[in-house]
Design an enzyme around this catalytic site. Structure first.
Site, PDB file in Angstrom:
ATOM      1  N   ASP A 139      45.084  39.774  41.112  1.00 57.77           N
ATOM      2  CA  ASP A 139      44.741  38.412  40.701  1.00 57.77           C
ATOM      3  C   ASP A 139      43.801  38.455  39.503  1.00 57.77           C
ATOM      4  O   ASP A 139      43.121  39.453  39.256  1.00 57.77           O
ATOM      5  CB  ASP A 139      44.097  37.639  41.851  1.00 57.77           C
ATOM      6  CG  ASP A 139      42.811  38.289  42.354  1.00 57.77           C
ATOM      7  OD1 ASP A 139      42.821  39.519  42.575  1.00 57.77           O
ATOM      8  OD2 ASP A 139      41.806  37.581  42.525  1.00 57.77           O
ATOM      9  N   ASP A 176      37.439  49.395  38.849  1.00 58.04           N
ATOM     10  CA  ASP A 176      37.257  47.965  38.549  1.00 58.04           C
ATOM     11  C   ASP A 176      35.834  47.689  38.088  1.00 58.04           C
ATOM     12  O   ASP A 176      35.276  46.639  38.369  1.00 58.04           O
ATOM     13  CB  ASP A 176      37.600  47.141  39.792  1.00 58.04           C
ATOM     14  CG  ASP A 176      37.658  45.648  39.513  1.00 58.04           C
ATOM     15  OD1 ASP A 176      37.906  45.261  38.356  1.00 58.04           O
ATOM     16  OD2 ASP A 176      37.442  44.868  40.455  1.00 58.04           O
ATOM     17  N   ASP A 188      40.745  43.908  33.755  1.00 58.21           N
ATOM     18  CA  ASP A 188      40.283  43.445  35.076  1.00 58.21           C
ATOM     19  C   ASP A 188      41.415  42.753  35.824  1.00 58.21           C
ATOM     20  O   ASP A 188      41.479  41.548  35.872  1.00 58.21           O
ATOM     21  CB  ASP A 188      39.104  42.494  34.877  1.00 58.21           C
ATOM     22  CG  ASP A 188      38.470  42.033  36.163  1.00 58.21           C
ATOM     23  OD1 ASP A 188      38.606  42.737  37.179  1.00 58.21           O
ATOM     24  OD2 ASP A 188      37.835  40.952  36.153  1.00 58.21           O
ATOM     25  N   GLU A 224      40.679  39.052  44.894  1.00 59.60           N
ATOM     26  CA  GLU A 224      39.380  39.649  44.590  1.00 59.60           C
ATOM     27  C   GLU A 224      38.480  38.682  43.839  1.00 59.60           C
ATOM     28  O   GLU A 224      37.270  38.671  44.040  1.00 59.60           O
ATOM     29  CB  GLU A 224      39.595  40.931  43.779  1.00 59.60           C
ATOM     30  CG  GLU A 224      38.384  41.844  43.700  1.00 59.60           C
ATOM     31  CD  GLU A 224      37.476  41.544  42.521  1.00 59.60           C
ATOM     32  OE1 GLU A 224      36.375  42.127  42.464  1.00 59.60           O
ATOM     33  OE2 GLU A 224      37.859  40.727  41.648  1.00 59.60           O
ATOM     34  N   GLU A 225      39.063  37.866  42.969  1.00 58.92           N
ATOM     35  CA  GLU A 225      38.257  36.993  42.117  1.00 58.92           C
ATOM     36  C   GLU A 225      37.763  35.741  42.825  1.00 58.92           C
ATOM     37  O   GLU A 225      36.873  35.068  42.312  1.00 58.92           O
ATOM     38  CB  GLU A 225      39.070  36.586  40.874  1.00 58.92           C
ATOM     39  CG  GLU A 225      39.502  37.736  39.984  1.00 58.92           C
ATOM     40  CD  GLU A 225      38.345  38.399  39.244  1.00 58.92           C
ATOM     41  OE1 GLU A 225      37.185  38.022  39.490  1.00 58.92           O
ATOM     42  OE2 GLU A 225      38.614  39.303  38.440  1.00 58.92           O
ATOM     43  N   HIS A 233      36.743  38.818  32.204  1.00 56.90           N
ATOM     44  CA  HIS A 233      36.461  37.379  32.240  1.00 56.90           C
ATOM     45  C   HIS A 233      36.194  36.782  30.859  1.00 56.90           C
ATOM     46  O   HIS A 233      35.825  35.621  30.753  1.00 56.90           O
ATOM     47  CB  HIS A 233      35.274  37.051  33.164  1.00 56.90           C
ATOM     48  CG  HIS A 233      35.491  37.416  34.595  1.00 56.90           C
ATOM     49  ND1 HIS A 233      34.705  36.907  35.610  1.00 56.90           N
ATOM     50  CD2 HIS A 233      36.386  38.215  35.199  1.00 56.90           C
ATOM     51  CE1 HIS A 233      35.110  37.402  36.772  1.00 56.90           C
ATOM     52  NE2 HIS A 233      36.134  38.210  36.525  1.00 56.90           N
TER      53      HIS A 233
END
Length: 466
Positions: A85, A174, A116, A150-151, A438
């Site tokens: 994700d 990560d 990421d 995960e996010e 991000h």
């Protein structure tokens, strides 16, 4: 090692598969049957598991929450945890290339999720392929675990670990190199205030909304105001103050309704100082105008206790330790509608401190503000001793392949390593590389992508025979 020679021959395939995975928009969306995090995330999971099957690995899909791919038959398992994700892309106009185009330029693959965590995911898959094809001896099973949430909340890992025995040792590519032996605690909380709007106020608020996730510095926030008197004068006052503050804020006046658009700069909440918070800009602007009393109190509180600070000093929770540094604070989301406003914070606190200490200090600051605090999520700090077998093995792998003697680190990010009892973050960003997770124009350097595959393959091999 023979598998490193094989990896070089996979270069074009690694690049192609990384592009294909980036081109899947795997932002969490509404759940559907067997797709707990929406179609895009499920498509990324299906793509990845199909790729692993094509490469000859045994795979399993855990009801759309997670999946894994195995090499070997041992009951002892070396785990590599990755996630499929991604965070939302934000305003596409700010991207040099479309965020899901996976465009290659200057030896970089651009796109949301490139670093990421999709580039490292493909690197791990081809690292395992190289081990398989080289037929080196492995005393433990190698398992890549694919998370899908995960996010947003880690529901994927919670579900997966109820179904499967966890690996005895693991790492996740990560974060950063070298080994990350400690991760700060992460606290997500809401501050809420209720109020009334006076009908005869010069200015009324229809709504304020901004931000998408608490772990992102928001790059956009907007407010819709109703100007009941002195419309042109108020409009002029807003223009003058925006110029004085120097913020990137735009105004759109339609009759007596004023839409205010605040533009900031994305950053990961682990380094909020690298972004510009669009919510905070807007709150500071609005604090200079007169609304109802309780709304004025809220704007005053925000400006005086939060403002543009990222260390929590005025909110009373500033702290640090020698191991992991200073607490960081990010206001990630605001939602003001009718009689209530909610702020969602993401706080990264030092590994020797506790969530209770942080919450206590904030509660002491807000006790006379008619503001309530609710803890939404806690990820407790991670600490694996630097002299542990896991940290020493991975450190040796990294040093031998890079000639870099940088010592293991702590950091403010939050990785899947916290989900297990003997796991750390290991890669994928090298020292002196930009941290693009991000960020707008996220990318992975192709040379770094291939180097990651080499390091991951060697780490898999060493841990399986250690």
């Amino acid at each position: 090692m023979p598998f490193n020679k094989l990896l070089k021959s996979y270069k074009d395939e690694i690049i192609q598969k990384t592009q294909e995975l980036i081109q899947i928009k795997s932002v969490e969306s509404s759940a559907k049957p067997n797709m707990p995090f929406g179609e895009g995330v499920d498509k990324a999971l299906q793509y990845t598991l199909n790729l692993c099957e094509e490469l000859g690995f045994e795979t399993q899909n855990f009801d759309g929450y997670a999946g894994h791919a195995d090499l070997g038959n041992s009951d002892d398992i070396v785990g590599v945890l990755v996630h499929l994700d991604v965070v939302p892309e934000g305003d596409e106009k700010m991207w040099k290339y479309p965020p899901y185009s996976a465009t290659i330029e200057n030896n970089r693959i651009y796109g949301r999720g490139a670093i990421d965590d999709k580039g490292p995911t493909i690197a791990a898959i081809y690292a395992m392929k190289a081990l398989k094809e080289s037929e080196v001896k492995l005393n433990k099973k190698i398992r890549i675990i694919f998370g899908t949430d995960e996010e947003s909340g880690w529901e994927c890992m919670n579900y997966y670990l109820k179904e499967v025995k966890p690996p005895q040792v693991a790492f996740t590519p990560d974060a950063n190199y070298p080994v990350i032996y400690g991760e700060k605690g992460i606290l997500t909380l809401d501050l809420e205030k209720k109020f009334v709007q006076m009908e005869k106020s010069h200015i009324c608020i229809e709504y304020i909304k901004g931000g998408e996730l608490s772990n992102m510095v928001p790059n956009y926030c907007e407010a819709l105001l109703v100007l009941n008197e002195d419309i042109e004068k108020l409009y002029g006052n807003f223009q003058t103050l925006i110029k004085k503050l120097g913020y990137n804020i735009k105004l759109e006046l339609n009759n007596n309704k004023l839409l205010i658009k605040s533009f900031g700069i994305f950053a990961h909440a682990l380094e909020p100082q690298k972004g510009i918070n669009a919510i905070s800009q807007l709150m500071i602007l609005l604090s200079n105008f007169t609304f109802s009393e309780t709304i004025n109190d809220f704007f005053s509180f925000y400006t005086n206790k939060i403002g543009m600070q990222v260390d929590g000093e005025n909110l009373g929770c500033k702290m640090e330790d020698k191991e992991s540094g200073k607490l960081t604070l990010n206001v990630g989301v605001i939602n003001l509608i009718r009689d209530k406003v909610t702020l969602t914070f993401n706080i990264r606190y030092p590994i020797t401190k506790t969530d209770k200490e942080v919450v206590k200090k904030i509660n002491e600051t807000i006790k006379n503000e008619d503001i309530t605090l609710e803890v939404k999520k806690i990820y407790y700090p991670l600490y694996i001793p630097k002299d542990s077998k896991l940290v020493k093995t991975l450190s040796s792998v990294y040093k031998n392949l890079t000639n870099d003697n940088t010592e293991p680190l702590t950091f403010a990010g939050g990785t899947y390593a916290r989900a297990l009892s003997n796991a750390v973050a290991f890669g994928a960003v090298f020292p002196n590389e930009e941290i693009m997770a991000h960020q707008v124009n996220e990318y992975i350097n192709i040379d770094s992508l291939l180097k990651n595959a080499q390091i991951i393959a060697t780490a898999m091999y060493e841990l399986s025979n250690n």
